[in-house]
Design a protein around this motif. Structure first.
Motif, PDB file in Angstrom:
ATOM      1  N   GLN A 128       7.646   6.448  23.607  1.00 42.14           N
ATOM      2  CA  GLN A 128       6.529   5.512  23.594  1.00 42.14           C
ATOM      3  C   GLN A 128       6.119   5.157  22.165  1.00 42.14           C
ATOM      4  N   GLY A 129       7.056   5.275  21.223  1.00 40.12           N
ATOM      5  CA  GLY A 129       6.742   5.013  19.823  1.00 40.12           C
ATOM      6  C   GLY A 129       6.531   3.540  19.536  1.00 40.12           C
ATOM      7  N   ILE A 130       6.000   3.280  18.360  1.00 46.23           N
ATOM      8  CA  ILE A 130       5.644   1.917  17.965  1.00 46.23           C
ATOM      9  C   ILE A 130       6.244   1.623  16.594  1.00 46.23           C
ATOM     10  N   LEU A 131       6.884   0.482  16.475  1.00 41.66           N
ATOM     11  CA  LEU A 131       7.353  -0.034  15.192  1.00 41.66           C
ATOM     12  C   LEU A 131       6.471  -1.217  14.817  1.00 41.66           C
ATOM     13  N   VAL A 132       5.816  -1.142  13.670  1.00 46.43           N
ATOM     14  CA  VAL A 132       4.924  -2.209  13.196  1.00 46.43           C
ATOM     15  C   VAL A 132       5.514  -2.784  11.915  1.00 46.43           C
ATOM     16  N   THR A 133       5.745  -4.079  11.900  1.00 50.11           N
ATOM     17  CA  THR A 133       6.246  -4.736  10.693  1.00 50.11           C
ATOM     18  C   THR A 133       5.275  -5.829  10.279  1.00 50.11           C
ATOM     19  N   TYR A 134       5.233  -6.088   8.975  1.00 53.51           N
ATOM     20  CA  TYR A 134       4.348  -7.119   8.438  1.00 53.51           C
ATOM     21  C   TYR A 134       5.144  -7.999   7.493  1.00 53.51           C
ATOM     22  N   GLY A 135       4.971  -9.309   7.615  1.00 55.23           N
ATOM     23  CA  GLY A 135       5.664 -10.244   6.749  1.00 55.23           C
ATOM     24  C   GLY A 135       5.682 -11.627   7.369  1.00 55.23           C
ATOM     25  N   PRO A 136       6.271 -12.606   6.678  1.00 51.09           N
ATOM     26  CA  PRO A 136       6.394 -13.956   7.252  1.00 51.09           C
ATOM     27  C   PRO A 136       7.576 -14.018   8.211  1.00 51.09           C
ATOM     28  N   TYR A 137       7.434 -14.733   9.331  1.00 52.61           N
ATOM     29  CA  TYR A 137       8.507 -14.845  10.304  1.00 52.61           C
ATOM     30  C   TYR A 137       8.578 -16.279  10.820  1.00 52.61           C
ATOM     31  N   ALA A 138       9.792 -16.723  11.067  1.00 52.06           N
ATOM     32  CA  ALA A 138      10.003 -17.977  11.795  1.00 52.06           C
ATOM     33  C   ALA A 138      10.029 -17.651  13.290  1.00 52.06           C
ATOM     34  N   VAL A 139       9.528 -18.557  14.091  1.00 55.24           N
ATOM     35  CA  VAL A 139       9.485 -18.361  15.540  1.00 55.24           C
ATOM     36  C   VAL A 139      10.403 -19.394  16.184  1.00 55.24           C
ATOM     37  N   LYS A 140      11.518 -18.921  16.727  1.00 57.38           N
ATOM     38  CA  LYS A 140      12.502 -19.776  17.381  1.00 57.38           C
ATOM     39  C   LYS A 140      12.930 -20.930  16.478  1.00 57.38           C
ATOM     40  N   GLY A 141      13.208 -20.588  15.209  1.00 54.99           N
ATOM     41  CA  GLY A 141      13.696 -21.570  14.253  1.00 54.99           C
ATOM     42  C   GLY A 141      12.620 -22.385  13.575  1.00 54.99           C
ATOM     43  N   HIS A 142      11.352 -22.207  13.957  1.00 53.85           N
ATOM     44  CA  HIS A 142      10.264 -23.000  13.383  1.00 53.85           C
ATOM     45  C   HIS A 142       9.451 -22.129  12.443  1.00 53.85           C
ATOM     46  N   LEU A 143       9.310 -22.573  11.182  1.00 56.41           N
ATOM     47  CA  LEU A 143       8.579 -21.830  10.173  1.00 56.41           C
ATOM     48  C   LEU A 143       7.420 -22.675   9.665  1.00 56.41           C
ATOM     49  N   GLU A 144       6.232 -22.104   9.697  1.00 57.86           N
ATOM     50  CA  GLU A 144       5.055 -22.796   9.190  1.00 57.86           C
ATOM     51  C   GLU A 144       4.126 -21.756   8.566  1.00 57.86           C
ATOM     52  N   PRO A 145       3.210 -22.158   7.663  1.00 61.31           N
ATOM     53  CA  PRO A 145       2.985 -23.506   7.150  1.00 61.31           C
ATOM     54  C   PRO A 145       4.018 -23.890   6.096  1.00 61.31           C
ATOM     55  N   GLU A 146       3.791 -25.000   5.417  1.00 58.23           N
ATOM     56  CA  GLU A 146       4.733 -25.484   4.423  1.00 58.23           C
ATOM     57  C   GLU A 146       4.903 -24.494   3.273  1.00 58.23           C
ATOM     58  N   SER A 147       3.850 -23.738   2.960  1.00 53.37           N
ATOM     59  CA  SER A 147       3.949 -22.752   1.878  1.00 53.37           C
ATOM     60  C   SER A 147       4.993 -21.690   2.193  1.00 53.37           C
ATOM     61  N   ASN A 148       5.105 -21.289   3.469  1.00 51.49           N
ATOM     62  CA  ASN A 148       6.132 -20.316   3.851  1.00 51.49           C
ATOM     63  C   ASN A 148       7.524 -20.914   3.780  1.00 51.49           C
ATOM     64  N   VAL A 149       7.633 -22.217   4.047  1.00 52.59           N
ATOM     65  CA  VAL A 149       8.935 -22.895   3.912  1.00 52.59           C
ATOM     66  C   VAL A 149       9.381 -22.865   2.456  1.00 52.59           C
ATOM     67  N   ARG A 150       8.455 -23.161   1.544  1.00 49.49           N
ATOM     68  CA  ARG A 150       8.786 -23.108   0.113  1.00 49.49           C
ATOM     69  C   ARG A 150       9.107 -21.676  -0.313  1.00 49.49           C
ATOM     70  N   PHE A 151       8.338 -20.735   0.209  1.00 50.85           N
ATOM     71  CA  PHE A 151       8.580 -19.330  -0.098  1.00 50.85           C
ATOM     72  C   PHE A 151       9.988 -18.914   0.331  1.00 50.85           C
ATOM     73  N   ASP A 152      10.398 -19.357   1.513  1.00 49.20           N
ATOM     74  CA  ASP A 152      11.730 -19.044   2.027  1.00 49.20           C
ATOM     75  C   ASP A 152      12.819 -19.627   1.126  1.00 49.20           C
ATOM     76  N   LEU A 153      12.622 -20.866   0.683  1.00 47.36           N
ATOM     77  CA  LEU A 153      13.595 -21.505  -0.205  1.00 47.36           C
ATOM     78  C   LEU A 153      13.697 -20.760  -1.532  1.00 47.36           C
ATOM     79  N   ASN A 154      12.552 -20.317  -2.071  1.00 55.62           N
ATOM     80  CA  ASN A 154      12.567 -19.572  -3.334  1.00 55.62           C
ATOM     81  C   ASN A 154      13.306 -18.244  -3.187  1.00 55.62           C
ATOM     82  N   LEU A 155      13.087 -17.571  -2.062  1.00 55.87           N
ATOM     83  CA  LEU A 155      13.772 -16.306  -1.829  1.00 55.87           C
ATOM     84  C   LEU A 155      15.278 -16.499  -1.764  1.00 55.87           C
TER      85      LEU A 155
END
Length: 746
Positions: free
Chosen positions: A133-160
């Motif tokens: 019954q354990g739990i894995l908790v992750t934190y960070g930006p994620y795209a949902v079914k190929g869609h990433l928002e807001p635009e700042s996260n899109v730029r962040f992804d490109l920079n990475l």
């Protein structure tokens, strides 16, 4: 103690989510992977007195910071930090943790700034360590079914991805698929951001006249609200989509804003020594247009002990101009700030910028770099002429501390040239110069720089033409060998990079691609042979992944699961590990891989139902090296039957030839010889019988020689003689040559 502003901003929103998902009716043991500075845990721990927290990280600087925070806070429910490399199997970690004993695994801001294999390692660890019954908790930006928002996260992804193609914001679909392999199901994504219109856009709609007035008279006021909104994005969060059904483990995904971009490089280096030279300040750093005469002046400065640093610094700026010239002819996305004054390693800034406007100047700069720089550098550091330069010699050389920052800047610029997509001939020249640079790059001690070079060289090794592949592999070997004494994990890093490239570039197999795939496989075998223990650790993980895919196909035989194991990538992985285990079979740790690998091989069954309506016919000979699937109609042709017998005959001859000098060969070969006799007795096709009859005669001749030799040896005295080539060995060599010729014709 390290202080990360982003951790201060996001620690409270993360705490609020943890208070919702962590049980408070029992004692818990929580493992945080990639704890960073330790700011998060000292904020969480007072709110969860019933939770014992185990921090961890791979970087020594972060471990020291966590320890300092823990001592300063005097929190008894935070344990001493431990070093964990999440890319490795949990059984290889420095700290031993029993399976199914962890209640919570917490991971913050790691998934998007590490290669995908680190995310795989995180989920492997979760599936191995978490209780039912354990739990894995992750934190960070994620795209949902190929869609990433807001635009700042899109730029962040490109920079990475610009920084490292293996980094980037991950899609929850990919994480769910990965989790399914290890019994982890996404339950809920929390922290999905509200999309609010800015002050300026809302004012434009409600009071257009006032908006127009501000735009003309006080534009800064319009921008003020946008900046304040950006700074307070952490507080603009609300509940996300509904929960998913939990199977074994819940994964809580939290959204984040691009304010965390300052944490994108987990391998920050200490500031370098500024190497401003008095002469360099007075003259020679003026910038302008490069000419052949100016390059000649630089060459003269490199020959002078006094003026060497000035000449080298000018040459670095000239190389940067070459890189900009090459880069300007390539298609790019948004403009990249490739010439920022201060890079991520803190090297001394080189502000003057040259330009190149003639081919003669372009060639002169490259010629000076490739042909003359390293000899002049060796002379400046007073190395004996003709002696092989070693990393230890460079690190101890007088004057290295002043040259080292320039070497780093030069190496980073040269790395851009290697990655710039130049022609194969120019790349060949660049790689040869890279061989000379390797000991100096290793001597800088910059782990991040070395890893970037290795990634680029691995990309060339797996994708370029034949000569450049070989040159890239030699550079990889030398760089790994030179850097390994100070960073023992560098071989682990490069082998994972090479393995993933091998898998990625073996997707399509044809006669033209086979040489490249064979070269990659043999290269990997050579590097794995340097450290059999590491080969075992990688084999354990990767063979386990092959078994997981195979198990999924057997349990749920759908198109997508079957496709995962009936492809060339899967076959080439089996080929690699089979060859490697056979090569390193003498090592005790590698021997333990034999049983699981053989289990995978014996379970693999790709047979399909035969189409009884399919017609026969005659087809051209089949190239068995490039055939993964055969249709029922193909399996009824004469070409298939002839080819199948040829393959059976060749592999039987190979197996018998391997054992033909063994004292027990007559007994080993007897069952095979008996089956061949039965086949010859029932076979009505003369060509088939002729081949097997020749193999049977060679086998019996070798058996007779071994028996004669055994009869001459008394028990306990001497040994059987070993032939340079047995009759079976000679037979196999002749048929192998004929088979290779046929393959080349096909």
């Amino acid at each position: 103690m390290l202080s990360v502003p982003a951790a201060e901003r996001n620690r409270q929103p993360i705490l609020e989510v943890l208070q919702q998902v962590l049980p408070n009716d029992k004692s818990l043991f929580a493992l945080e992977i990639a704890s960073g500075s330790g700011q998060h845990l000292v904020h969480f721990a007072p709110h969860f007195p019933h939770v014992t927290w185990q921090p961890s990280d791979i970087e020594q600087s972060y471990l020291k910071s966590i320890n300092a925070y823990q001592k300063h806070s005097n929190l008894v429910n935070i344990l001493q930090p431990v070093r964990i490399d999440v890319s490795k199997s949990p059984v290889e970690w420095a700290v031993r943790i029993e399976p199914n004993t962890i209640d919570v695994i917490l991971n913050i801001n790691m998934i998007h700034i590490t290669p995908w294999y680190c995310t795989e390692g995180l989920f492997i660890a979760a599936g191995f360590l978490l209780c039912p019954q354990g739990i894995l908790v992750t934190y960070g930006p994620y795209a949902v079914k190929g869609h990433l928002e807001p635009e700042s996260n899109v730029r962040f992804d490109l920079n990475l991805k610009r920084e490292n193609p293996e980094y980037g914001v991950r899609d929850t679909v990919d994480l769910e698929r990965l989790g399914a392999l290890h019994g982890i199901t996404l339950e809920k994504a929390k922290g999905k951001r509200k999309r609010k219109s800015s002050f300026a856009s809302s004012l434009k709609k409600t009071d257009p006249e006032f908006h127009s007035f501000l735009k003309d008279n006080d534009k800064e006021l319009l921008d003020f609200e946008d900046f304040s909104a950006t700074d307070s994005d952490d507080e603009d969060q609300n509940e996300g989509p509904p929960s998913y059904k939990k199977s074994k483990v819940n994964q809580k995904n939290l959204d984040k804003e691009d304010d965390d971009e300052d944490e994108s490089d987990s391998e920050n280096e200490a500031d370098d020594v500024d190497v401003e030279d008095d002469d360099a300040e007075e003259e020679g750093l003026g910038g302008g247009t490069i000419t052949a005469q100016l390059v000649q002046t630089w060459a003269q400065e490199l020959q002078s002990q006094i003026r060497f640093l000035v000449g080298f610094r000018n040459l670095v700026m000239g190389l940067q101009a070459v890189e900009r010239t090459i880069g300007s002819g390539q298609a790019k996305g948004p403009k990249e700030d490739q010439d920022k004054d201060e890079d991520e390693d803190g090297d001394a800034p080189i502000k003057a910028k040259y330009t190149i406007k003639s081919a003669a100047a372009f060639n002169a700069v490259l010629r000076l770099c490739v042909r003359e720089l390293i000899p002049h550098l060796s002379t400046h550091l007073k190395f004996p002429p003709g002696k092989t330069i070693k990393v230890s010699m460079i690190a101890k050389a007088k004057g290295w501390n002043r040259v080292c920052p320039l070497i780093r800047t030069y190496a980073k610029t040269y790395l851009k040239l290697l990655s710039s997509g130049v022609t194969a001939d120019m790349l060949k020249v660049f790689l040869k110069h890279c061989h000379e640079l390797v000991p100096y790059i290793s001597a800088t001690g910059r782990r991040l720089l070395v890893r970037r070079y290795l990634r680029t060289l691995v990309r060339i090794w797996s994708r370029s033409e034949e000569t450049n592949r070989v040159l890239a592999f030699v550079a990889i070997f030398r760089l790994t060998h030179g850097f390994r004494p100070t960073q023992p994990d560098i071989l682990d890093f490069v082998l994972k990079q090479m393995y993933m490239s091998y898998v990625g570039n073996s997707k399509f197999t044809s006669p033209s691609s086979w040489p490249g795939i064979n070269f990659m496989r043999h290269s990997l075998n050579e590097l794995y042979a340097l450290d059999p223990r590491l080969a075992y650790r990688h084999g354990f993980v990767f063979i386990r992944q092959l078994a997981i895919h195979l198990r999924a196909a057997l349990i749920n035989p759908k198109k997508e699961t079957l496709t995962a194991v009936t492809n060339w990538q899967y076959m080439h992985c089996l080929y690699l590990w089979g060859e490697l285990i056979g090569k390193l079979h003498h090592d005790e740790s590698v021997k333990t891989l034999v049983h699981p690998f053989v289990q995978v091989l014996t379970i693999v069954d790709f047979n399909k139902k035969t189409d009884k309506k399919a017609g026969g016919g005659v087809m051209v000979p089949i190239n068995w090296h490039c055939v993964l699937h055969l249709s029922p109609s193909q399996m009824k042709t004469r070409a298939f039957r002839d080819g199948l017998l040829d393959q059976m005959h060749l592999h039987l001859a190979h197996w018998l030839a391997i054992h033909s000098t063994d004292p027990a060969f007559p007994e080993i070969a007897f069952p095979v010889s008996h089956q061949m006799r039965l086949f010859l007795k029932a076979c009505r096709v003369s060509t088939y019988g002729k081949k097997l009859k020749g193999l049977l005669n060679a086998s019996e001749e070798s058996s007779g020689l071994v028996k004669e030799d055994r009869a001459k040896v008394k028990v306990g005295e001497g040994e059987t003689r070993s032939w340079q080539e047995s009759p079976l060995g000679k037979y196999y060599r002749q048929w192998k040559a004929a088979s290779s010729h046929s393959s080349r014709v096909l």
